[in-house]
Scaffold this motif. Sequence first.
Motif, PDB file in Angstrom:
ATOM      1  N   ALA A 121       0.828  -1.202   0.000  1.00 51.38           N
ATOM      2  CA  ALA A 121       0.000   0.000   0.000  1.00 51.38           C
ATOM      3  C   ALA A 121       0.863   1.253   0.000  1.00 51.38           C
ATOM      4  CB  ALA A 121      -0.910  -0.002   1.222  1.00 51.38           C
ATOM      5  N   TYR A 122       0.397   2.270  -0.711  1.00 49.85           N
ATOM      6  CA  TYR A 122       1.128   3.531  -0.848  1.00 49.85           C
ATOM      7  C   TYR A 122       1.267   4.215   0.513  1.00 49.85           C
ATOM      8  CZ  TYR A 122       2.222   8.240  -2.644  1.00 49.85           C
ATOM      9  OH  TYR A 122       2.801   9.458  -2.907  1.00 49.85           O
ATOM     10  N   ARG A 123       2.504   4.618   0.836  1.00 49.63           N
ATOM     11  CA  ARG A 123       2.778   5.439   2.015  1.00 49.63           C
ATOM     12  C   ARG A 123       3.774   6.525   1.612  1.00 49.63           C
ATOM     13  NH1 ARG A 123       1.430   3.696   7.111  1.00 49.63           N
ATOM     14  NH2 ARG A 123       3.338   4.508   8.081  1.00 49.63           N
ATOM     15  N   GLY A 124       3.330   7.781   1.711  1.00 46.52           N
ATOM     16  CA  GLY A 124       4.171   8.911   1.368  1.00 46.52           C
ATOM     17  C   GLY A 124       4.398   9.789   2.582  1.00 46.52           C
ATOM     18  N   ARG A 125       5.275  10.782   2.410  1.00 50.59           N
ATOM     19  CA  ARG A 125       5.573  11.657   3.547  1.00 50.59           C
ATOM     20  C   ARG A 125       6.022  13.024   3.077  1.00 50.59           C
ATOM     21  NH1 ARG A 125      10.937  12.933   2.160  1.00 50.59           N
ATOM     22  NH2 ARG A 125      12.353  11.181   2.312  1.00 50.59           N
ATOM     23  N   THR A 150      14.172  -1.146   1.631  1.00 49.56           N
ATOM     24  CA  THR A 150      13.381  -1.036   0.417  1.00 49.56           C
ATOM     25  C   THR A 150      13.614   0.340  -0.207  1.00 49.56           C
ATOM     26  OG1 THR A 150      11.697  -2.477   1.354  1.00 49.56           O
ATOM     27  CG2 THR A 150      11.048  -1.139  -0.540  1.00 49.56           C
ATOM     28  N   THR A 151      13.720   0.395  -1.518  1.00 50.74           N
ATOM     29  CA  THR A 151      13.898   1.672  -2.208  1.00 50.74           C
ATOM     30  C   THR A 151      12.545   2.242  -2.617  1.00 50.74           C
ATOM     31  OG1 THR A 151      16.094   1.113  -3.050  1.00 50.74           O
ATOM     32  CG2 THR A 151      14.859   2.797  -4.253  1.00 50.74           C
ATOM     33  N   PRO A 152      12.198   3.451  -2.166  1.00 51.49           N
ATOM     34  CA  PRO A 152      10.936   4.065  -2.586  1.00 51.49           C
ATOM     35  C   PRO A 152      10.973   4.487  -4.050  1.00 51.49           C
ATOM     36  CG  PRO A 152      11.841   5.117  -0.593  1.00 51.49           C
ATOM     37  CD  PRO A 152      12.921   4.289  -1.200  1.00 51.49           C
ATOM     38  N   VAL A 153       9.808   4.849  -4.567  1.00 48.18           N
ATOM     39  CA  VAL A 153       9.677   5.471  -5.879  1.00 48.18           C
ATOM     40  C   VAL A 153       9.834   6.982  -5.681  1.00 48.18           C
ATOM     41  CG1 VAL A 153       8.144   5.853  -7.847  1.00 48.18           C
ATOM     42  CG2 VAL A 153       8.149   3.642  -6.658  1.00 48.18           C
ATOM     43  N   TYR A 154      10.618   7.638  -6.535  1.00 50.82           N
ATOM     44  CA  TYR A 154      10.930   9.054  -6.342  1.00 50.82           C
ATOM     45  C   TYR A 154      10.274   9.933  -7.407  1.00 50.82           C
ATOM     46  CZ  TYR A 154      14.438   7.642  -2.938  1.00 50.82           C
ATOM     47  OH  TYR A 154      15.068   7.116  -1.841  1.00 50.82           O
ATOM     48  N   LEU A 155       9.814  11.094  -6.945  1.00 45.11           N
ATOM     49  CA  LEU A 155       9.326  12.155  -7.819  1.00 45.11           C
ATOM     50  C   LEU A 155       9.830  13.472  -7.264  1.00 45.11           C
ATOM     51  CD1 LEU A 155       7.557  13.525  -9.976  1.00 45.11           C
ATOM     52  CD2 LEU A 155       5.612  13.280  -8.433  1.00 45.11           C
ATOM     53  N   HIS A 156      10.650  14.174  -8.044  1.00 47.67           N
ATOM     54  CA  HIS A 156      11.193  15.461  -7.617  1.00 47.67           C
ATOM     55  C   HIS A 156      10.488  16.578  -8.378  1.00 47.67           C
ATOM     56  CE1 HIS A 156      14.367  12.752  -6.107  1.00 47.67           C
ATOM     57  NE2 HIS A 156      14.501  13.690  -5.181  1.00 47.67           N
ATOM     58  N   THR A 157       9.842  17.446  -7.631  1.00 56.25           N
ATOM     59  CA  THR A 157       8.978  18.476  -8.204  1.00 56.25           C
ATOM     60  C   THR A 157       9.771  19.726  -8.582  1.00 56.25           C
ATOM     61  OG1 THR A 157       8.510  19.375  -6.000  1.00 56.25           O
ATOM     62  CG2 THR A 157       7.027  17.670  -6.840  1.00 56.25           C
ATOM     63  N   PRO A 158       9.215  20.556  -9.490  1.00 52.83           N
ATOM     64  CA  PRO A 158       9.889  21.810  -9.864  1.00 52.83           C
ATOM     65  C   PRO A 158      10.043  22.737  -8.662  1.00 52.83           C
ATOM     66  CG  PRO A 158       8.065  21.310 -11.349  1.00 52.83           C
ATOM     67  CD  PRO A 158       7.949  20.363 -10.203  1.00 52.83           C
ATOM     68  N   VAL A 194       8.420   8.780  -2.421  1.00 52.42           N
ATOM     69  CA  VAL A 194       8.973  10.041  -1.937  1.00 52.42           C
ATOM     70  C   VAL A 194       8.709  11.108  -3.000  1.00 52.42           C
ATOM     71  CG1 VAL A 194      11.093  11.289  -1.373  1.00 52.42           C
ATOM     72  CG2 VAL A 194      10.736   8.962  -0.514  1.00 52.42           C
ATOM     73  N   VAL A 195       7.991  12.157  -2.592  1.00 57.62           N
ATOM     74  CA  VAL A 195       7.730  13.307  -3.457  1.00 57.62           C
ATOM     75  C   VAL A 195       8.329  14.515  -2.754  1.00 57.62           C
ATOM     76  CG1 VAL A 195       5.975  14.737  -4.565  1.00 57.62           C
ATOM     77  CG2 VAL A 195       5.605  12.268  -4.329  1.00 57.62           C
ATOM     78  N   ARG A 196       9.310  15.155  -3.373  1.00 59.54           N
ATOM     79  CA  ARG A 196      10.022  16.254  -2.741  1.00 59.54           C
ATOM     80  C   ARG A 196      10.591  17.174  -3.815  1.00 59.54           C
ATOM     81  NH1 ARG A 196      14.987  12.524  -0.296  1.00 59.54           N
ATOM     82  NH2 ARG A 196      15.905  11.924  -2.298  1.00 59.54           N
ATOM     83  N   GLY A 197      11.155  18.304  -3.390  1.00 60.12           N
ATOM     84  CA  GLY A 197      11.662  19.292  -4.327  1.00 60.12           C
ATOM     85  C   GLY A 197      12.880  18.812  -5.097  1.00 60.12           C
ATOM     86  N   GLU A 198      13.029  19.374  -6.276  1.00 61.22           N
ATOM     87  CA  GLU A 198      14.125  18.989  -7.168  1.00 61.22           C
ATOM     88  C   GLU A 198      15.498  19.274  -6.562  1.00 61.22           C
ATOM     89  OE1 GLU A 198      15.513  20.017 -11.757  1.00 61.22           O
ATOM     90  OE2 GLU A 198      13.560  20.661 -11.021  1.00 61.22           O
TER      91      GLU A 198
END
Length: 288
Positions: free
Chosen positions: A2-6, A220-228, A197-201
């Motif tokens: 299940a998705y868990r973000g922070r 475990t390695t999370p999936v990453y998204l770095h925002t503008p 993990v969603v965080r700044g670039e």
Amino acid sequence: MAYRGRFAPSPTGPLHAGSMVAALASWLDARAHGGTWLVRIEDVDTPRCQPGTGERILAQLADCGLVPDEPPVWQSDRGPLYQHALDRLLADGAAYPCSCTRSDIARALAGQGREKPRHGELVYPGTCRDGLHGKAPRAVRLRTHPGEVRWADRRLGPQHQDVASAVGDFILFRADGLWAYQLAVVVDDEDQHITHVVRGEDLADNTPRQLVLQQRLGCTTPVYLHTPLVRDTNGDKLSKQTGASAVDTRDPMAVLKAAAVALGLPPGPELRADWFASTVAAWRVAWP
């Protein structure tokens, strides 16, 4: 799983427009995936943290309707977890004590004809890898190995870095007796079962070090998204260090709409409940 973000702010100042964008992005991604959203106050760098700021950040988020699904955690309470991880790395020979100061490192690099790149790292030359030779330990470093680390960022695409050549053996426990960010964030993400993990670039260059450390610790390695990033009129990143002003959450919808626009999303309707539903749907289309 299940998705868990922070969202994991450092309480060195209240949330400004840039950090609010990161908060909203992480919240939207969790909601778009039907997941759990956590807040972690990253207050291990105590000399830079301002008293009461963690609580103010939580209040700013609450004013905007961004309330974590579980009680917030504070890194300053989690020292035993970090110590356990460090002890494992030392016992395995993956980490070692280091006596070097920054000036020692600079002199060693100069002796090798190497200099710190203008916007790069002061690459550790490996001085203490084979022992301290009678010097007193000051810090603890992770032993890195040559070879590229590769990962895929949801926004930036394929990424790679040779951590050994770009950074060298990096610090896990600081000379001032504080836990290093890299160790704390990896241990916390594993302990909290973070999947995304969603965080700044601006934090993207930390990712390869964290991937190396995750591998060494069996995490475990999370999936990453770095925002503008949100930038000022000079094109510089908004930050607490450059005096970015706190967002005024007396008008939470204005704050949320501005953050959404910075993420390339429509400003959305006026009513908060309608806005949340509309913006989550827009995020789901933008970042499936």
